[in-house]
Enzyme design. Structure first.
Site, PDB file in Angstrom:
ATOM      1  CE  LYS A 174      -1.698   3.039   2.701  1.00 52.49           C
ATOM      2  NZ  LYS A 174      -1.733   4.188   1.784  1.00 52.49           N
ATOM      3  N   GLY A 227       6.694   5.585   8.380  1.00 53.46           N
ATOM      4  CA  GLY A 227       5.831   6.765   8.399  1.00 53.46           C
ATOM      5  C   GLY A 227       6.020   7.502   9.702  1.00 53.46           C
ATOM      6  CB  SER A 228       4.041  10.131  11.310  1.00 52.47           C
ATOM      7  OG  SER A 228       2.800   9.482  11.383  1.00 52.47           O
ATOM      8  N   GLY A 232       2.686   5.105  13.435  1.00 48.26           N
ATOM      9  CA  GLY A 232       3.416   3.896  13.842  1.00 48.26           C
ATOM     10  C   GLY A 232       2.932   3.366  15.186  1.00 48.26           C
ATOM     11  CD  GLU A 249      13.478   1.967  10.347  1.00 43.58           C
ATOM     12  OE1 GLU A 249      13.771   3.084  10.822  1.00 43.58           O
ATOM     13  OE2 GLU A 249      14.123   0.932  10.623  1.00 43.58           O
ATOM     14  CB  CYS A 283      13.037   9.675   8.086  1.00 44.11           C
ATOM     15  SG  CYS A 283      14.054   8.762   6.932  1.00 44.11           S
ATOM     16  CD  GLU A 384       9.376  13.663  11.741  1.00 44.51           C
ATOM     17  OE1 GLU A 384       8.280  13.125  11.928  1.00 44.51           O
ATOM     18  OE2 GLU A 384      10.308  13.112  11.120  1.00 44.51           O
TER      19      GLU A 384
HETATM   20  P1  NAD Z   1       2.171   8.850   7.596  1.00 49.80           P
HETATM   21  O1  NAD Z   1       2.355   8.230   8.930  1.00 49.80           O
HETATM   22  O2  NAD Z   1       1.129   9.899   7.459  1.00 49.80           O
HETATM   23  O3  NAD Z   1       1.795   7.759   6.498  1.00 49.80           O
HETATM   24  C1  NAD Z   1       2.639   6.656   6.232  1.00 49.80           C
HETATM   25  C2  NAD Z   1       1.805   5.535   5.626  1.00 49.80           C
HETATM   26  O4  NAD Z   1       0.928   5.034   6.636  1.00 49.80           O
HETATM   27  C3  NAD Z   1       0.914   5.974   4.457  1.00 49.80           C
HETATM   28  O5  NAD Z   1       0.911   4.972   3.472  1.00 49.80           O
HETATM   29  C4  NAD Z   1      -0.452   6.100   5.113  1.00 49.80           C
HETATM   30  O6  NAD Z   1      -1.511   5.922   4.201  1.00 49.80           O
HETATM   31  C5  NAD Z   1      -0.404   4.973   6.116  1.00 49.80           C
HETATM   32  N1  NAD Z   1      -1.339   5.087   7.248  1.00 49.80           N
HETATM   33  C6  NAD Z   1      -1.904   6.202   7.761  1.00 49.80           C
HETATM   34  N2  NAD Z   1      -2.718   5.884   8.788  1.00 49.80           N
HETATM   35  C7  NAD Z   1      -2.674   4.539   8.929  1.00 49.80           C
HETATM   36  C8  NAD Z   1      -3.288   3.611   9.816  1.00 49.80           C
HETATM   37  N3  NAD Z   1      -4.135   4.008  10.775  1.00 49.80           N
HETATM   38  N4  NAD Z   1      -2.991   2.301   9.686  1.00 49.80           N
HETATM   39  C9  NAD Z   1      -2.109   1.877   8.741  1.00 49.80           C
HETATM   40  N5  NAD Z   1      -1.516   2.707   7.867  1.00 49.80           N
HETATM   41  C10 NAD Z   1      -1.789   4.024   7.958  1.00 49.80           C
HETATM   42  O7  NAD Z   1       3.609   9.393   7.129  1.00 49.80           O
HETATM   43  P2  NAD Z   1       3.996  10.289   5.862  1.00 49.80           P
HETATM   44  O8  NAD Z   1       3.467  11.681   6.068  1.00 49.80           O
HETATM   45  O9  NAD Z   1       3.672   9.591   4.595  1.00 49.80           O
HETATM   46  O10 NAD Z   1       5.595  10.309   6.009  1.00 49.80           O
HETATM   47  C11 NAD Z   1       6.262  11.187   6.856  1.00 49.80           C
HETATM   48  C12 NAD Z   1       6.718  10.507   8.130  1.00 49.80           C
HETATM   49  O11 NAD Z   1       7.444   9.322   7.807  1.00 49.80           O
HETATM   50  C13 NAD Z   1       7.689  11.353   8.933  1.00 49.80           C
HETATM   51  O12 NAD Z   1       7.371  11.250  10.297  1.00 49.80           O
HETATM   52  C14 NAD Z   1       9.046  10.727   8.649  1.00 49.80           C
HETATM   53  O13 NAD Z   1      10.039  10.935   9.632  1.00 49.80           O
HETATM   54  C15 NAD Z   1       8.679   9.303   8.523  1.00 49.80           C
HETATM   55  N6  NAD Z   1       9.682   8.552   7.763  1.00 49.80           N
HETATM   56  C16 NAD Z   1      10.514   7.724   8.456  1.00 49.80           C
HETATM   57  C17 NAD Z   1      11.519   7.023   7.786  1.00 49.80           C
HETATM   58  C18 NAD Z   1      12.440   6.110   8.527  1.00 49.80           C
HETATM   59  O14 NAD Z   1      13.044   5.259   7.886  1.00 49.80           O
HETATM   60  N7  NAD Z   1      12.578   6.230   9.833  1.00 49.80           N
HETATM   61  C19 NAD Z   1      11.644   7.163   6.401  1.00 49.80           C
HETATM   62  C20 NAD Z   1      10.768   8.031   5.727  1.00 49.80           C
HETATM   63  C21 NAD Z   1       9.781   8.706   6.421  1.00 49.80           C
END
Ligand code: NAD
Length: 494
Positions: A174, A227-228, A232, A249, A283, A384
């Site tokens: 996804k 993701g965030s 997470g 992550e 990130c 962040e």
């Molecule tokens: P996000 O958390 O909004 O979304 C990430 C993914 O999770 C998307 O595909 C989203 O559709 C999905 N998602 C959202 N709600 C969900 C739920 N309830 N259940 C399951 N999946 C769900 O993050 P974003 O805005 O796309 O990315 C930015 C964040 O990602 C920042 O916090 C950044 O630091 C982090 N990030 C971390 C790394 C790492 O390796 N540590 C790498 C890249 C980005």
């Protein structure tokens, strides 16, 4: 305008919901890339059923043969690198040099995975009993649910997908709803390379519906999420309840430390790249500059001059240094933090506003922004922001710099500029991050090394390199006793 589909049960199919969402170019919101499925739970259910069949087939395919398909994937990515970089820039904004790097990371990951198919080592260990063999080997686990963010639309999915596939798992992917086009092309390439169709399922849609349905599904035993930290935590809670194998992550608040003995020109180049590359939406972005008092003013003078020269615009145009933010809410978040910084008494020395005028009026642009006099422990320093906002913290010495670096809830990457080799090695040990760079910026991970963070950035797993193969496979131990008699471990020894 093109209407895209999901890939489920070996076919490109419409979502059961009949709903679609627009994929919008953040540099020019009038430009719609395409319509993508706003899928529902029923689509995930179909995808899981199909992936289970794919797994039954794929787990019996020899690992070297699985690796060969991934090598072809790498070749196809090479052939389509420029096309993918261009479409990626269109849908998420970072300049072409960066999207080319994103594709290159996918290529590196594919070739690494191809070789790993021939290297999936176990151990052979002496048994404590006579005429008995003891060994361990790796087995695939099942269906892996992969949920990815917008900022590395190709690289991050490949970090998860290629090792998962090399290990013999089937995959449900996804992509982030901001970057579905890159996800679509990646799946096209996997199929073209010869991956059996049911081994990969692509389900587009929103996190709260599609992401959550994958996480909650009892027949998806492996979840990998980037993701965030906020999202997470939700994913982690559900996976904990269901006893799933989970890799997280998440967020970062990465610092570059510049000490009095540093090469300032070198630090300056690293800082601009670390803080404003990908519009600060990495990130591993440098969101804090911890600088020793002896070079503080000189560094800031030079920084101001360099930041003023950064060119904002459409990342597909030559000469663009910084693209837009990904969507309106991200820009509003950066604006909110500008307000917080001012309230906390930090000094705004660059930017602080939306970037406007001509083509910029149609995108989510924001000026590269710098606050000085930021206090350790303030919100600006701790939280962040995920945008082009750099907080500068002045410190007396290396000890204070290390304390400030460590005193945040995140722990992804850090960087230290110094000419003192002893201090550099001390930093590797003492900075609480998954990655520390010496005389290089906080960004720059290579695909063949483990990648990940400590504290609330991660949950102990790593992507990349050799370690991720442990995550996507289960250790099985085998004992073969050829003594012809009962030998009781711990009792009949020696
Ligand atoms: P996000 O958390 O909004 O979304 C990430 C993914 O999770 C998307 O595909 C989203 O559709 C999905 N998602 C959202 N709600 C969900 C739920 N309830 N259940 C399951 N999946 C769900 O993050 P974003 O805005 O796309 O990315 C930015 C964040 O990602 C920042 O916090 C950044 O630091 C982090 N990030 C971390 C790394 C790492 O390796 N540590 C790498 C890249 C980005």
């Amino acid at each position: 305008m093109t209407t895209f589909k999901n890939f489920i049960a070996g076919q490109w199919v419409e979502p059961t919901t009949g709903d679609y969402f627009d994929d919008i170019n953040p540099a020019d919101t009038r430009d719609v890339v395409g319509k993508f499925p706003k899928s529902g739970k029923a689509d995930v259910q179909r995808a899981v059923e199909s992936a289970k069949k794919g797994f039954a087939l794929w787990k019996r395919t020899p690992a070297p043969a699985r690796g060969d398909i991934l090598r072809k994937v790498g070749d196809l990515l090479v052939a389509r690198k420029e096309e993918i970089a261009t479409l990626m820039t269109r849908e998420m904004g970072k300049p072409l040099a960066e999207t080319r790097g994103d594709v290159q990371e996918g290529i590196d990951t594919a070739y690494y995975a191809a070789v790993e198919g021939r290297r999936m080592f176990g151990h052979t260990v002496p048994s404590e009993l006579r005429n008995k063999w003891a060994m361990s080997f790796r087995r695939p686990i099942g269906v892996a649910g992969l949920i990815t963010p917008f900022n590395f639309p190709l690289a991050i999915p490949t970090w998860k997908m290629f090792p998962a596939l090399a290990c013999g798992n089937a995959v449900i992917f996804k992509p982030a709803e901001d970057v579905p086009h890159t996800g679509h092309v990646l799946v096209e390439i996997l199929l073209e390379a010869g991956l059996p169709p049911e081994v990969i399922q692509l389900v587009h849609g929103f996190g709260e519906t599609v992401g959550a349905a994958i996480v909650e599904h009892p027949d998806v035993p492996v979840i990998s999420f980037t993701g965030s930290t906020e999202t997470g935590s939700k994913v982690g809670a559900e996976c904990g309840r269901m006893h799933k194998r989970l890799s997280l992550e998440m967020g970062g608040k990465n610092a570059m430390i510049v000490l009095d003995d540093a090469d300032l020109d070198l630090a300056m180049d690293g800082l601009l790249w670390g803080a404003f590359g990908t519009t600060g939406q990495r990130c591993t972005a440098t969101s804090r500059l911890i600088v020793q008092k002896g070079v503080h003013d000189t560094l800031l003078d030079r920084l101001g001059a360099r930041v003023a020269k950064l060119k904002l615009g459409d990342g597909r145009k030559q000469g663009t240094d910084v693209g837009p933010l990904i969507h309106a809410q991200s820009r509003e978040k950066v604006e909110r933090y500008v307000g917080i910084g001012k309230k906390e008494g930090a000094s705004l020395v660059a930017g602080g506003d939306r970037a406007t005028g001509k083509e910029l009026d149609h995108g989510y642009f924001f000026q590269p922004t710098i606050f000085t006099g930021v206090k350790a422990g303030s919100r600006l320093e701790q939280e962040e922001i995920f945008g082009p906002l750099l907080s500068v913290i002045r410190v007396a010495d290396a000890d204070e710099a290390f304390t400030v670096n460590n005193d945040v809830k995140y722990g992804l990457s850090s960087s230290l500029y110094t000419r003192d080799v002893n201090l550099a090695f001390r930093a590797l040990n003492e900075l609480d991050n998954g990655i520390t760079y010496v005389n290089a910026p906080t960004i720059g991970a290579e695909a063949h090394l483990p990648f990940g963070g400590v504290k609330q950035t991660g949950n102990g797993h790593r992507e990349g390199g050799w370690e991720v193969y442990e995550f996507y496979s289960e250790t099985k131990v085998g004992y073969v006793d050829y003594s012809g008699m009962l030998q009781r471990a711990q009792i009949d020894n020696y």
